[in-house]
Enzyme design. Structure first.
Site, short mmCIF file in Angstrom:
data_model
loop_
_atom_site.label_atom_id
_atom_site.label_comp_id
_atom_site.label_asym_id
_atom_site.label_seq_id
_atom_site.Cartn_x
_atom_site.Cartn_y
_atom_site.Cartn_z
N THR A 1 14.26 -8.46 -13.41
CA THR A 1 13.41 -8.89 -14.33
C THR A 1 14.14 -9.88 -15.48
OG1 THR A 1 12.87 -6.96 -15.37
CG2 THR A 1 11.46 -7.75 -13.70
N PRO B 1 17.77 -5.49 -14.63
CA PRO B 1 18.67 -6.74 -14.41
C PRO B 1 18.11 -7.74 -13.65
CG PRO B 1 19.94 -4.69 -13.99
CD PRO B 1 18.65 -4.32 -14.09
N PHE C 1 4.07 -18.44 -23.49
CA PHE C 1 5.08 -19.08 -24.30
C PHE C 1 4.77 -19.26 -25.81
CE2 PHE C 1 5.23 -21.20 -20.08
CZ PHE C 1 6.30 -20.68 -19.73
N ARG D 1 20.87 -3.07 -23.96
CA ARG D 1 21.10 -2.57 -22.64
C ARG D 1 19.65 -3.31 -21.85
NH1 ARG D 1 20.74 3.54 -20.40
NH2 ARG D 1 21.29 4.10 -22.67
N GLY E 1 13.16 -12.22 -23.87
CA GLY E 1 12.02 -13.25 -23.53
C GLY E 1 12.68 -14.46 -24.03
N GLU E 2 13.17 -14.56 -25.19
CA GLU E 2 13.36 -15.97 -26.09
C GLU E 2 14.82 -16.43 -26.07
OE1 GLU E 2 10.66 -14.28 -28.42
OE2 GLU E 2 9.97 -16.00 -29.04
MO1 MOS Z 1 6.81 -16.20 -28.34
S1 MOS Z 1 6.83 -17.83 -29.09
O1 MOS Z 1 7.12 -15.12 -29.85
O2 MOS Z 1 5.35 -16.08 -27.58
#
Ligand code: MOS
Length: 740
Positions: A631, A629, A235, A625, A701-702
């Site tokens: 993951t 889907p 994280f 794109r 991811g974020e």
């Molecule tokens: Mo993320 S906070 O860019 O590992």
């Protein structure tokens, strides 16, 4: 079905389960602290029990005499650590044991190395540290600008526009310190062979880690190898090296034995970063029709005394909405707390709590639906930079999310919606997160046994990088996933990207494509003029789904690539590929590249027993794109779990006498559990953003975390009438509700 008959072209966009899944669920995936070597010793650090003062004396005589203890290290005998210089990124740049000054509670002041973990732990407790010049620490979270405010972004005349705007909002929002709690603890297993280090680390960037460790340990980069095969997430807390890694390496070199140091959960609250607290004043001005005329955000973030990691709450403010007048300022406030660092969606996540809460307050003041308010302020271009967006579908996130959620059935009156004896609150928020590429290099081998090996010096934080790489190769070569071996997590490989900023996938796409094309070219050069291709030139040959054939013929008439290599007595051909980062790329800078989204949240509020739950979330995400889907959805679901935690639970508390995080364990630092999880629905818009890479994939991811907390707080307001501007939302806040 033979592997060659498998149609692999759909590898992109397919819901392929994680290729490393079986290794993980069977316990065979080797995490950093799983590495064990003959003669391995265990290191346990001793942390300062004050937050401000100096070490007067360290008495290690009792500890040194305890069973199994090999050595107790202090500043007197640890040897030299060099400063990081410009070698790479590090948040705590002060080398461990640098001097006698204590800057924060838990700062390492000694290290015990023993034969077993238990012996080292017991001896660490027996190290006696005396302090002098102890001062009460300042760990106040209330912030006032203690250093000069700087203007981060400005256009128009914001103050004049605010003064004349018919409708305004002026509120201050705060977010607490949050501590990263990946289930895998930080760890280092250090091996020194007399000349070089092999360091098994928990790092989101093996390449940066190598550079910084080499510099600070005083050895050439070539003499440091970093291995991180699997990560139990990070994280952001594992992006840059922390002092424990240096301590383990120094002890291994000094003792000539492998040394393992696992940071405890309690230490994780002091020694490996956290998301700092923020205080943000947001002023919005709008016309009665809902058109924003001014947006001002003044934020303060707290840092340690020894380093400055900026929590850039204005990250997405400049381009989120259209407004002619805008100003974002920042200021930092120093406290006696350990260095902070990036945490999932750094800057944007706390920033959006403020902006998107304020937008909800503006919608109420204007009596305009919050979705409609955002639609009316959709910008045509990035007004902060004056450049077009590469691909922005925020409006569709808003409308499709609303439709899927059933937003049109919302009664805007506070506490007006009920179901099964509880009050329903419906809230929403929009979000954005950057999309960029980092430098990346990839090696791709076509092997004589018919397998393919793809390798890059990157790592999988747990998001699915192994799977993404396999999919990219399957797509580029048309080879089945089962025949692709992905090798990452070793700094000896061609340098790959760090796992941060949601940039890994987007960075690897061009490098993998180039490596695949290079390998295929070499294969065709090898095949031309030989065997079935006597008389054919390379340019008359083609490679389709693992087979080499005449362009004029069909794949079925060709031969598997393994046969070509065997005939040529080649073990493999190697293709190489490189991606260039977008940060210094003139072409990339012509476009504002980001991901977008909208969250729709339902909370249930039972006023009789003051019980609040997040019951339902619909999230519409525009992240280019979507390569996978399955993951991808998993990423967003995890982010929503984290968003529920940010909104309702997570809050690192420092007690004022010693500056210690008092809830430094998983019982008292509350995070979202399965029982807290709402019903989650994720919609991906799936518009390729080909300005970023040929596949049009941005990171995911974020983006899923950004905006969740304000959507929840807005829903809480709708249910209870209580506007919570200080996270997390507490039961005490809601007791003020007039909804019964
Ligand atoms: Mo993320 S906070 O860019 O590992």
């Amino acid at each position: 079905m033979s592997p060659d008959a498998t149609s692999t072209r759909p590898a992109i966009g397919a819901s392929i389960p994680r290729v490393d899944g079986p290794l993980k669920v069977s316990g065979r995936a080797t995490y950093s602290s799983d590495h064990h070597f003959p003669g391995l010793l265990y290191a346990v650090p001793v942390g300062a029990t004050i937050a401000r003062g100096e070490i007067a004396a360290i008495d290690d005589s009792a500890a040194a005499a305890m069973p199994g203890v090999r050595k107790v290290y202090t500043r007197a005998n640890i040897g030299t650590f060099y400063k990081p210089g410009k070698s790479g990124m590090i948040d705590e740049s002060r080398p461990p044991f640098e001097d006698d000054t204590v800057h924060y509670y838990g700062q390492y002041v000694a290290l015990v190395v023993a034969d077993t973990f238990e012996q080292a732990t017991a001896a660490a407790r027996a190290v006696k540290v005396d302090y002098r010049n102890v001062a009460p620490p300042d760990v106040r979270l209330a912030l006032s600008p203690e250093e000069n405010q700087t203007t981060d972004s400005e256009r128009g005349h914001v103050d004049a526009a605010l003064a004349s705007a018919p409708v305004t909002v002026d509120q201050t929002y705060t977010t607490p310190p949050e501590t990263h709690n990946p289930i895998e603890l930080h760890a280092s297993v250090a091996v020194w062979d007399g000349k070089a280090f092999t360091l098994y680390e928990t790092t989101q960037s093996i390449m940066n880690h190598r550079a910084v460790m080499a510099q600070m340990l005083g050895v050439p980069k070539e003499n440091v190898r970093i291995v991180t095969e699997f990560l139990g997430s990070g994280f952001g807390g594992k992006l840059w090296p922390w002092p424990h890694a240096l301590l383990a390496a120094a002890a291994a070199r000094d003792l000539g034995k492998p040394v393992k140091l696992v940071v405890t959960r309690q230490m994780m609250f002091h020694n490996v970063g956290h998301r700092t607290n923020t205080q943000q004043r947001v002023r919005l001005g709008a016309n009665h029709d809902g058109k924003l005329v001014a947006l001002r955000q003044d934020f303060i973030y707290r840092t340690s005394r020894i380093d400055d990691s900026k929590e850039d709450c204005g990250e997405v403010t400049g381009f989120l909405y259209s407004t002619p007048n805008l100003k974002v300022t920042s200021a930092r406030a120093r406290r006696d707390i350990a260095p902070n660092t990036a945490m999932r969606g750094p800057g944007a996540v706390p920033g959006l709590f403020a902006i998107e809460s304020a937008m909800d307050e503006l919608a109420l003041a204007l009596k305009i639906d919050p979705v409609e308010l955002r639609l009316r302020n959709e910008p045509a271009i990035d007004e902060s930079l004056g450049i077009p967006f590469s691909s922005r579908h925020m409006k569709e996130c808003l409308t499709r999310g609303a439709e899927h959620f059933g937003w049109s059935r919302r009664n805007p009156a506070t506490g007006s919606m009920r179901q099964d004896g509880v009050v329903l609150g419906w809230g929403m928020a929009a979000c954005a997160w950057m999309a960029q590429r980092l430098d990346a290099e990839v090696s791709l081998l076509l092997n004589a046994d018919g397998s393919v090996r793809v390798a890059s010096g990157t790592q999988d934080i747990g998001t699915g990088t192994y799977t993404m790489l396999a999919q990219m190769v399957a797509y580029d070569l048309g080879v089945p996933i089962e025949r692709i071996q992905v090798v990452i997590g070793d700094s000896a490989l061609p340098p790959g990207p760090l796992s941060g900023g949601s940039m890994v996938t987007g960075s690897l796409v061009p490098a993998v494509a180039q490596a695949a094309a290079d390998a295929v070219q070499q294969l065709l050069d090898t095949a031309a003029g030989h065997g079935p291709f006597v008389g054919a030139k390379a340019e008359q040959l083609a490679f389709t789904e693992g087979r080499v054939h005449l362009r004029s013929g069909t794949p079925a008439d060709g031969v598997p690539f393994a046969d070509i290599l065997k005939q040529a007595r080649l073990a493999h051909v190697e293709g190489k590929g490189k991606s260039r980062n977008t940060f210094g790329d003139k072409e990339a800078k012509k476009f504002s590249m980001h991901s977008y989204g909208a969250h729709f949240v339902e909370v249930t509020w039972d006023p009789a027993i003051a019980r609040l739950r997040v019951s339902r979330v619909v999230t519409a995400i525009d992240a280019g794109r979507i390569l996978n889907p399955l993951t991808g959805r998993n990423q967003i679901e995890g982010a929503i779990a984290m968003g529920v935690g940010m909104a309702l639970f997570e809050d690192t508390r420092y007690e004022p006498l010693h500056g210690k995080a008092i809830n430094s364990n998983l019982a008292d630092y509350i995070m979202t559990t399965h029982a807290d999880m709402p019903d989650v629905d994720v919609l991906f818009l799936d518009y390729p953003d080909t300005k970023l890479n040929a596949l049009g994939a941005r990171g995911i991811g974020e983006i899923g975390l950004a905006g969740v907390a304000p959507a929840i707080a807005n829903a809480v307001h709708h249910a209870t009438g209580v506007r919570v501007r200080e996270l997390p939302v507490k039961i005490e806040d809601l007791l003020a509700s007039h909804v019964v």
